[in-house]
Design a protein around this motif. Structure first.
Motif, PDB file in Angstrom:
ATOM      1  N   ARG A 112       0.686  -1.079  -0.184  1.00 32.57           N
ATOM      2  CA  ARG A 112      -0.315  -0.112   0.170  1.00 32.57           C
ATOM      3  C   ARG A 112       0.701   1.512   0.181  1.00 32.57           C
ATOM      4  NH1 ARG A 112      -5.020   2.074   1.597  1.00 32.57           N
ATOM      5  NH2 ARG A 112      -5.799   0.247   0.199  1.00 32.57           N
ATOM      6  N   ILE A 113       1.513   1.322   1.251  1.00 31.08           N
ATOM      7  CA  ILE A 113       2.987   2.410   0.617  1.00 31.08           C
ATOM      8  C   ILE A 113       3.382   3.022  -0.960  1.00 31.08           C
ATOM      9  CG2 ILE A 113       4.906   3.162   1.825  1.00 31.08           C
ATOM     10  CD1 ILE A 113       4.826   1.663   3.848  1.00 31.08           C
ATOM     11  N   ILE A 114       3.801   1.608  -1.670  1.00 33.04           N
ATOM     12  CA  ILE A 114       4.119   1.866  -2.486  1.00 33.04           C
ATOM     13  C   ILE A 114       3.349   2.303  -4.009  1.00 33.04           C
ATOM     14  CG2 ILE A 114       5.509   0.676  -4.849  1.00 33.04           C
ATOM     15  CD1 ILE A 114       6.574  -1.629  -2.539  1.00 33.04           C
ATOM     16  N   ALA A 115       2.322   1.747  -3.442  1.00 35.69           N
ATOM     17  CA  ALA A 115       1.303   1.895  -5.088  1.00 35.69           C
ATOM     18  C   ALA A 115       0.622   3.685  -4.267  1.00 35.69           C
ATOM     19  CB  ALA A 115      -0.632   1.601  -4.438  1.00 35.69           C
ATOM     20  N   THR A 116       0.471   4.129  -2.620  1.00 32.64           N
ATOM     21  CA  THR A 116       0.603   5.427  -2.801  1.00 32.64           C
ATOM     22  C   THR A 116       1.163   6.385  -3.361  1.00 32.64           C
ATOM     23  OG1 THR A 116      -0.386   4.458  -0.626  1.00 32.64           O
ATOM     24  CG2 THR A 116       0.249   7.126  -0.988  1.00 32.64           C
ATOM     25  N   THR A 117       2.778   6.108  -3.403  1.00 26.00           N
ATOM     26  CA  THR A 117       3.600   6.599  -3.665  1.00 26.00           C
ATOM     27  C   THR A 117       4.105   6.831  -5.401  1.00 26.00           C
ATOM     28  OG1 THR A 117       5.259   5.200  -3.674  1.00 26.00           O
ATOM     29  CG2 THR A 117       5.188   6.602  -1.915  1.00 26.00           C
ATOM     30  N   GLU A 118       3.044   5.630  -5.666  1.00 25.15           N
ATOM     31  CA  GLU A 118       3.342   5.802  -7.421  1.00 25.15           C
ATOM     32  C   GLU A 118       1.926   6.463  -7.957  1.00 25.15           C
ATOM     33  OE1 GLU A 118       3.709   1.498  -8.331  1.00 25.15           O
ATOM     34  OE2 GLU A 118       5.907   1.850  -8.379  1.00 25.15           O
ATOM     35  N   GLN A 119       0.990   5.880  -6.977  1.00 21.21           N
ATOM     36  CA  GLN A 119       0.047   6.454  -8.000  1.00 21.21           C
ATOM     37  C   GLN A 119      -1.059   8.420  -7.793  1.00 21.21           C
ATOM     38  OE1 GLN A 119      -3.301   3.949  -6.164  1.00 21.21           O
ATOM     39  NE2 GLN A 119      -2.282   1.971  -6.952  1.00 21.21           N
ATOM     40  N   HIS A 120       0.046   8.461  -6.800  1.00 22.10           N
ATOM     41  CA  HIS A 120      -0.274   9.830  -5.980  1.00 22.10           C
ATOM     42  C   HIS A 120       0.559  10.871  -6.418  1.00 22.10           C
ATOM     43  CE1 HIS A 120      -4.017   8.848  -4.440  1.00 22.10           C
ATOM     44  NE2 HIS A 120      -3.733   7.967  -4.356  1.00 22.10           N
ATOM     45  N   ASN A 121       0.579  12.288  -7.073  1.00 23.04           N
ATOM     46  CA  ASN A 121       1.523  12.822  -6.796  1.00 23.04           C
ATOM     47  C   ASN A 121       1.684  13.382  -6.282  1.00 23.04           C
ATOM     48  OD1 ASN A 121       0.965  13.023 -10.371  1.00 23.04           O
ATOM     49  ND2 ASN A 121      -0.660  14.826  -9.492  1.00 23.04           N
ATOM     50  N   GLY A 122       3.461  13.578  -5.380  1.00 27.21           N
ATOM     51  CA  GLY A 122       4.155  13.661  -4.161  1.00 27.21           C
ATOM     52  C   GLY A 122       4.218  15.017  -4.468  1.00 27.21           C
ATOM     53  N   PRO A 123       4.851  15.772  -3.319  1.00 26.12           N
ATOM     54  CA  PRO A 123       5.706  14.769  -2.765  1.00 26.12           C
ATOM     55  C   PRO A 123       5.221  14.358  -1.430  1.00 26.12           C
ATOM     56  CG  PRO A 123       6.187  17.009  -1.869  1.00 26.12           C
ATOM     57  CD  PRO A 123       5.518  16.970  -3.062  1.00 26.12           C
ATOM     58  N   HIS A 124       5.348  13.420  -0.508  1.00 22.54           N
ATOM     59  CA  HIS A 124       4.793  11.873   0.163  1.00 22.54           C
ATOM     60  C   HIS A 124       4.756  12.817   1.489  1.00 22.54           C
ATOM     61  CE1 HIS A 124       3.838  10.190  -4.096  1.00 22.54           C
ATOM     62  NE2 HIS A 124       2.621  10.661  -3.282  1.00 22.54           N
ATOM     63  N   PHE A 125       4.372  12.347   2.476  1.00 17.59           N
ATOM     64  CA  PHE A 125       3.857  12.373   3.377  1.00 17.59           C
ATOM     65  C   PHE A 125       3.552  11.590   4.584  1.00 17.59           C
ATOM     66  CE2 PHE A 125       3.681  12.493   8.769  1.00 17.59           C
ATOM     67  CZ  PHE A 125       5.015  12.589   8.884  1.00 17.59           C
ATOM     68  N   ILE A 126       4.374   9.845   4.651  1.00 14.88           N
ATOM     69  CA  ILE A 126       2.974   8.593   4.806  1.00 14.88           C
ATOM     70  C   ILE A 126       3.502   8.318   5.937  1.00 14.88           C
ATOM     71  CG2 ILE A 126       2.965   6.194   4.256  1.00 14.88           C
ATOM     72  CD1 ILE A 126       3.372   7.198   1.470  1.00 14.88           C
ATOM     73  N   PHE A 127       3.083   8.566   7.270  1.00 10.88           N
ATOM     74  CA  PHE A 127       2.807   7.022   8.337  1.00 10.88           C
ATOM     75  C   PHE A 127       2.286   6.162   8.789  1.00 10.88           C
ATOM     76  CE2 PHE A 127       1.483   6.413  12.809  1.00 10.88           C
ATOM     77  CZ  PHE A 127       2.463   6.386  12.982  1.00 10.88           C
ATOM     78  N   ALA A 128       2.646   4.937   8.493  1.00 14.36           N
ATOM     79  CA  ALA A 128       2.138   3.725   8.264  1.00 14.36           C
ATOM     80  C   ALA A 128       2.413   2.874   9.839  1.00 14.36           C
ATOM     81  CB  ALA A 128       3.037   2.794   6.768  1.00 14.36           C
ATOM     82  N   PHE A 129       1.973   2.084   9.806  1.00 15.28           N
ATOM     83  CA  PHE A 129       1.631   1.164  11.214  1.00 15.28           C
ATOM     84  C   PHE A 129       1.617  -0.086  10.904  1.00 15.28           C
ATOM     85  CE2 PHE A 129       0.338   1.861  16.013  1.00 15.28           C
ATOM     86  CZ  PHE A 129       0.897   1.529  16.363  1.00 15.28           C
TER      87      PHE A 129
END
Length: 626
Positions: free
Chosen positions: A385-402
């Motif tokens: 899901r993290i990889i898909a988020t950075t590939e599918q949405h225009n960045g930059p991204h700040f992602i907190f994953a738990f």
């Protein structure tokens, strides 16, 4: 039959005597285990306080029911339920039942893995409760007239108004009497003053956030100016993606002195030798992950909050200048991604106030694969899901994953045949739990490898911060780490005949510094695909984000600039919260002003008049339009 004044007085005296006997019998029957462990702290006033507290409950029930016998039977029922809950809280969580626990009740209901072992006693108690209430509803003898009920109600109202008007004065008197000891060992405190008495007192006199000395609009304006002038960093340059992989109960077993057949976390260990790493000071042990989250994402400290609170539920009820908000101001998309229910810990309110724009869970996503215990989506699914988020949405991204597959309880059998095993034979009945735990860590380590392997191959600059939230609640594992740290610290006076639990409690009480080093420091590593920084540094959870900001071209807000100065001068700043008492890092005199400034900022954002938020809204720090 209505009672006369004389009959009411005699019956009341008999009720008081019976309530005193009820307290004595109920405590011995329902909390014998607690008394056996802590009887040395029992004070004579305990019985007086508990009788008076139960009498107050009894009078309240007389007003509500209009019947002395009903009130007495309901008092018995409530006391028994209260003591049974307290017994479990003391024996399992080593703390007492408090009014705030009602606020957290939904967390317990949602945590079915913890509750399912109690289904039989819960069913029995619920059945008894229904029968008891049905029986009490049939009682008609020993009724109290409405006139007498109104008199009792008026007296209670006068008492409540007096308590509220003289709130601060009463707290000072109670502290001088050693009753309102908010920073003491809660079990010992209750053994001295009474479990029910402490509970009732906290209902009547709840703890409030204490306003720091000198707090005012002019003070805050001066502080904002102080930490704004001349301390910014250029916002020109690339904006790397930032990913925080915040792993439940992630620790390093080998650094804890555990002997295993192979290294459970080889990939994490390799990254730690090549990139910025160290240990971060977690505010909790064994649970309440949200408090570690709060420090990491807000930059604030549990040092200045009630150590039994959960800030996401108790304090974070308006937007603050946290890390996600800072990245959002820089034009980042801010994502919080979970594998469990977002109903926990008030996430759906807390996360927007931190600055998260997109909040989601993969709990019921069709592409998610469950972990081996069939409880949560596994780490691989979260990495995907993290990889898909950075590939599918225009960045930059700040992602907190738990990720959560390393979560207790570690009582499932799927790893018991694994080659990764514990060599140390001294774990006894907890050996299977420790083996399951280290195998769960190994699975998380493989996900770390997958995450880093992917971003090592992408062109976009990326930062990945990997860390644990706290130590696992496995007492033999914690005690093993304590023994390892004790040996590293040289000779310490510790009795030889202590079992794991008693050794844990002894070290917590008599050697808090060693306890702090052993059980509040969890490992972290900050990997990037563009920097060679490999500095080793131990840092408080609330200041760890400053390591990220060293690699991100960002102008720091006044609060972030204050955090930056603390990071440089006192990186291990935050409080250590434990159930034995308050162990607090001492503040050097030369840094006292800096720490006082921090407390003022935190109070203003969480509890004060929000002068800082008003300044942010009216300055160039406003969130940019997308």
């Amino acid at each position: 039959m209505k009672l006369t004044i004389r009959q009411l007085s005699v019956t009341g005296i008999l009720a008081l005597i019976s309530l005193a006997l009820l307290v004595a019998i109920s405590y011995e029957l329902l909390m014998g285990n607690v008394f056996d462990h802590a009887r040395g702290f029992l004070a004579p006033r305990f019985w007086v306080h508990e009788t008076l507290a139960l009498t107050l409950v009894f009078i309240s029930l007389v007003i509500l029911t209009g019947n002395l016998l009903k009130a007495w039977l309901y008092s018995l029922l409530l006391l028994c339920l209260f003591l049974m809950i307290n017994n479990e809280k003391v024996m399992v969580f080593e703390t007492i039942f408090m009014p705030a626990d009602f606020i957290y009740m939904t967390e317990a209901i949602l945590a079915w893995d913890a509750l399912k072992s109690y289904w039989l006693p819960l069913t029995a108690v619920t059945t008894l409760l229904v029968v008891w209430i049905y029986f009490c509803a049939k009682i008609s003898v020993l009724s109290v007239s409405n006139k007498h009920r109104w008199v009792l109600l008026a007296m209670c109202c006068v008492l409540l108004v007096t308590v509220r008007v003289f709130d601060d004065e009463l707290k000072k008197k109670l502290r001088s009497y050693q009753f309102k000891e908010t920073d003491s060992h809660m079990i010992r405190h209750a053994m001295k003053n009474g479990f029910l008495s402490v509970f009732v007192l906290n209902v009547l006199l709840p703890e409030k956030a204490i306003e720091p000395p000198g707090y005012s609009a002019s003070t805050m304006n001066a502080l904002i100016e102080k930490y704004t002038s001349g301390h910014s960093k250029s916002t020109n340059g690339n904006k790397p993606d930032v990913i925080i992989f915040f792993i439940e109960a992630f620790t390093d077993p080998l650094q804890s002195g555990l002997k295993t057949t192979q290294d459970p976390i080889p990939h994490f260990r390799h990254l730690s030798t090549m990139h910025a790493s160290g240990h971060t000071l977690a505010p909790v042990i064994g649970g309440r992950s949200a408090n570690s989250e709060f420090e990491l994402l807000s930059g604030m400290s549990m040092r200045f909050l009630n150590r039994f609170s959960i800030p996401y539920i108790d304090h974070l009820n308006r937007p603050i200048d946290g890390l996600p908000q800072m990245f959002r101001r820089l034009g980042y998309q801010t994502h919080a991604i979970h594998v469990a229910s977002l109903a926990f810990f008030n996430y759906l309110t807390a996360y927007p106030n931190l600055g998260f724009e997109f909040i989601s869970t993969i709990r019921n996503h069709p592409d998610s694969q469950l972990d081996v215990a069939r409880r949560f989506p596994d780490e691989d699914s979260l990495v995907n899901r993290i990889i898909a988020t950075t590939e599918q949405h225009n960045g930059p991204h700040f992602i907190f994953a738990f990720p959560n597959s390393t979560h207790g309880f570690w009582d499932y059998p799927q790893y018991l045949e694994s080659d990764l095993d514990v060599i140390d034979p001294n774990f006894g009945h907890a050996r299977d739990a420790v083996k399951t735990y280290i195998n769960a860590l190994q699975k998380a380590d493989l996900a770390i490898h997958k995450l880093i392997t992917h971003y090592a191959q992408v062109d976009r600059e990326t930062i990945v911060l990997i860390l644990g939230d706290h130590y696992p609640n496995i007492i033999p594992y914690l005690s093993n780490n304590l023994k390892h740290q004790k040996n590293l610290n040289g000779p310490l006076q510790v009795p030889d005949d202590l079992n794991d639990l008693d050794f844990y409690k002894y070290m917590r009480t008599h050697h808090p510094e060693v306890f702090h080093v052993a059980l509040h420091k969890v490992p972290y590593v900050m990997w990037t695909n563009f920097s060679n920084d490999a500095e080793q540094l131990d840092v408080s959870m609330n200041l760890l984000h400053q390591r990220i900001l060293q690699a991100v071209p960002a102008q720091r807000s006044p609060f972030q600039q204050l955090n930056h100065q603390l990071f440089n001068q006192m990186p291990e700043f935050s409080i250590v919260v434990n159930h034995a008492g308050l162990f607090q890092m001492n503040v050097p005199d030369q840094l006292r002003e800096l720490v006082d400034d921090f407390q003022l900022f935190q109070y203003d954002m969480l509890h004060g008049d929000n002068h800082y938020a008003e300044w942010l809204a009216n300055s160039s720090w406003q969130e940019p339009a997308r």
